[in-house]
Design a protein around this motif. Structure first.
Motif, PDB file in Angstrom:
ATOM      1  N   ALA A 285       0.699  -1.302  -0.015  1.00  0.00           N
ATOM      2  CA  ALA A 285       0.039   0.030  -0.176  1.00  0.00           C
ATOM      3  C   ALA A 285       0.614   1.148   0.026  1.00  0.00           C
ATOM      4  O   ALA A 285       1.861   1.254   0.914  1.00  0.00           O
ATOM      5  CB  ALA A 285      -1.076   0.066   1.186  1.00  0.00           C
ATOM      6  N   TYR A 286       0.422   2.164  -0.914  1.00  0.00           N
ATOM      7  CA  TYR A 286       1.228   3.398  -0.943  1.00  0.00           C
ATOM      8  C   TYR A 286       0.510   4.544  -0.048  1.00  0.00           C
ATOM      9  O   TYR A 286      -0.480   4.151   0.715  1.00  0.00           O
ATOM     10  CB  TYR A 286       1.288   3.827  -2.452  1.00  0.00           C
ATOM     11  CG  TYR A 286      -0.146   4.148  -3.126  1.00  0.00           C
ATOM     12  CD1 TYR A 286      -0.605   5.270  -2.729  1.00  0.00           C
ATOM     13  CD2 TYR A 286      -0.743   3.028  -3.591  1.00  0.00           C
ATOM     14  CE1 TYR A 286      -2.054   5.404  -3.352  1.00  0.00           C
ATOM     15  CE2 TYR A 286      -2.065   3.164  -4.198  1.00  0.00           C
ATOM     16  CZ  TYR A 286      -2.615   4.204  -4.087  1.00  0.00           C
ATOM     17  OH  TYR A 286      -3.800   4.434  -4.772  1.00  0.00           O
ATOM     18  N   HIS A 287       1.216   5.747  -0.116  1.00  0.00           N
ATOM     19  CA  HIS A 287       0.813   6.802   0.957  1.00  0.00           C
ATOM     20  C   HIS A 287      -0.692   7.137   0.556  1.00  0.00           C
ATOM     21  O   HIS A 287      -0.987   7.514  -0.473  1.00  0.00           O
ATOM     22  CB  HIS A 287       1.524   7.989   0.764  1.00  0.00           C
ATOM     23  CG  HIS A 287       1.278   9.126   1.687  1.00  0.00           C
ATOM     24  ND1 HIS A 287       1.716   8.927   3.167  1.00  0.00           N
ATOM     25  CD2 HIS A 287       0.841  10.039   1.550  1.00  0.00           C
ATOM     26  CE1 HIS A 287       1.459  10.104   3.772  1.00  0.00           C
ATOM     27  NE2 HIS A 287       0.895  10.859   2.595  1.00  0.00           N
ATOM     28  N   ALA A 288      -1.596   7.139   1.458  1.00  0.00           N
ATOM     29  CA  ALA A 288      -3.024   7.636   1.381  1.00  0.00           C
ATOM     30  C   ALA A 288      -3.695   6.807   0.601  1.00  0.00           C
ATOM     31  O   ALA A 288      -4.728   7.068  -0.216  1.00  0.00           O
ATOM     32  CB  ALA A 288      -3.051   8.995   0.916  1.00  0.00           C
ATOM     33  N   PHE A 289      -3.485   5.422   0.284  1.00  0.00           N
ATOM     34  CA  PHE A 289      -4.256   4.604  -0.584  1.00  0.00           C
ATOM     35  C   PHE A 289      -5.482   4.563  -0.666  1.00  0.00           C
ATOM     36  O   PHE A 289      -6.054   4.480  -1.528  1.00  0.00           O
ATOM     37  CB  PHE A 289      -3.498   3.123  -0.699  1.00  0.00           C
ATOM     38  CG  PHE A 289      -3.506   2.449   0.873  1.00  0.00           C
ATOM     39  CD1 PHE A 289      -5.010   1.505   0.935  1.00  0.00           C
ATOM     40  CD2 PHE A 289      -3.174   2.775   1.892  1.00  0.00           C
ATOM     41  CE1 PHE A 289      -5.244   0.895   1.936  1.00  0.00           C
ATOM     42  CE2 PHE A 289      -3.478   2.186   3.017  1.00  0.00           C
ATOM     43  CZ  PHE A 289      -4.456   1.226   3.090  1.00  0.00           C
ATOM     44  N   GLU A 290      -6.070   4.749   0.883  1.00  0.00           N
ATOM     45  CA  GLU A 290      -7.477   4.420   0.963  1.00  0.00           C
ATOM     46  C   GLU A 290      -8.138   5.774   0.287  1.00  0.00           C
ATOM     47  O   GLU A 290      -9.548   5.518   0.135  1.00  0.00           O
ATOM     48  CB  GLU A 290      -7.824   4.146   2.431  1.00  0.00           C
ATOM     49  CG  GLU A 290      -7.702   5.502   3.210  1.00  0.00           C
ATOM     50  CD  GLU A 290      -6.534   6.013   3.536  1.00  0.00           C
ATOM     51  OE1 GLU A 290      -6.345   7.088   4.560  1.00  0.00           O
ATOM     52  OE2 GLU A 290      -5.567   5.535   3.121  1.00  0.00           O
ATOM     53  N   VAL A 291      -7.437   6.932   0.271  1.00  0.00           N
ATOM     54  CA  VAL A 291      -8.026   7.952  -0.483  1.00  0.00           C
ATOM     55  C   VAL A 291      -8.453   7.961  -1.725  1.00  0.00           C
ATOM     56  O   VAL A 291      -9.401   8.088  -2.546  1.00  0.00           O
ATOM     57  CB  VAL A 291      -7.284   9.209   0.074  1.00  0.00           C
ATOM     58  CG1 VAL A 291      -8.184  10.402  -0.639  1.00  0.00           C
ATOM     59  CG2 VAL A 291      -7.191   9.481   1.477  1.00  0.00           C
TER      60      VAL A 291
END
Length: 318
Positions: A285-291
């Motif tokens: 998962a990358y930075h702020a993936f859930e956004v």
């Protein structure tokens, strides 16, 4: 700390296919500011949530501060409350970008959520953003009766730079001894300026928040070159040696996030200091993936874990 280079999680690969690769600088920051974030982040009022902007006293000698209230329908008097701090590398952003996040917490937990519109670097470097956050929390604490919240059940949280500010706020409140947050919810927090001078990022930081952006963000916030021999107290949470007595924490981060190693190290230091800290690592998962990939199963799980952790913490203190 060793860290294998993970490929992007299969559920997230479509979301990164067209991501531009860039690093923030003053020119790009100026363009994004001129685009007017109020248009990019149109207020989205979740069903059953009333959103209101309120002006509250800022820190001594500073202007009044805008906070954004998220009020669920039929909230029980004396409920807990959450102060939310938005991300943006200390240089960008506004509470409106967190409408969905704050509305979710308010609705699912039946609590009041306050998001603070803190001042941004480089125009307002440390300590202005942190003191703004402290002022917002102080207002919540001193106006608990008016807000119909429990002053003894205040949680703090944030994402990215907001998570870094939340971690710093936890340290600041511990030492000032006027307010005692019961929990800190840290989403891929920006904690350590020394990451900005690392030569090898071990496959992290390719998406969203890059090493170049990190250098610019920390330089703007600290008003000095990051990674030096010292930094102002409370400016860099990871540099605080004594972590004892801090509120229990939940910290979530992805293994491709530039902040992965500093986040894991901070969580382990909290645990070693006797502070309960649940660490959730999301492979690939990358930075702020859930956004950017909110419909992915791992994003939904990441969000659900945050809600559950906050619920457990606030229920335990009730």
């Amino acid at each position: 700390m060793s860290h294998p280079s993970h490929p992007v999680h299969p559920e997230l690969r479509a979301s990164v296919r067209w991501f531009p690769s860039f690093s923030f600088n003053r020119f790009l920051l100026g363009i994004l500011r001129r685009l007017n974030f109020s248009r990019l982040y149109k207020a989205r009022s979740p069903e059953g949530i009333t959103i209101e902007n309120v002006w509250v006293p800022g820190p001594p000698g500073a202007p009044d501060l805008r906070v954004r209230k998220y009020e669920p329908a039929q909230r029980a008097p004396g409920s807990p409350a959450l102060l939310w701090i938005h991300g943006g590398g200390y240089i960008l952003g506004m509470p409106e970008q967190s409408d969905t996040v704050c509305g979710r917490f308010a609705k699912e937990l039946g609590i009041l959520v306050i998001a603070v519109d803190y001042r941004l670097a480089p125009e307002h470097p440390f300590p202005a953003p942190l003191e703004d956050c402290y002022a917002a929390l102080s207002w919540m604490h001193s106006h608990a009766g008016e807000l119909k919240i429990d002053a003894n059940r205040l949680a703090i949280g944030g994402d990215s730079a907001g998570g870094g500010l939340a971690a710093a706020l936890a340290q600041l409140t511990r030492d000032r001894k006027q307010i005692k947050p019961v929990f800190q919810l840290l989403l891929y927090p920006m904690l350590d300026d020394r990451t900005a001078i690392r030569a090898d990022h071990k496959g992290t930081g390719k998406y969203i928040w890059t090493p170049g952006s990190n250098v610019f963000g920390w330089t703007s916030y600290l008003a000095q070159t990051p990674g030096g021999p010292s930094a102002p107290k409370y400016a860099v949470p990871a540099r605080t040696e004594d972590l004892t007595g801090l509120p229990p924490a939940w910290l979530g981060t992805g293994t491709l996030d530039l902040f992965y190693e500093e986040d894991v190290e901070y969580a382990r230091r909290l645990q070693a200091s006797g502070v309960p800290c649940e660490l959730h690592e999301v492979p690939g998962a990358y930075h702020a993936f859930e956004v950017f990939a909110g419909d992915a199963a791992i994003s939904r799980d990441f969000i659900a874990r945050q809600v559950a952790a906050l619920k457990r913490a606030l229920t335990a203190t009730g």
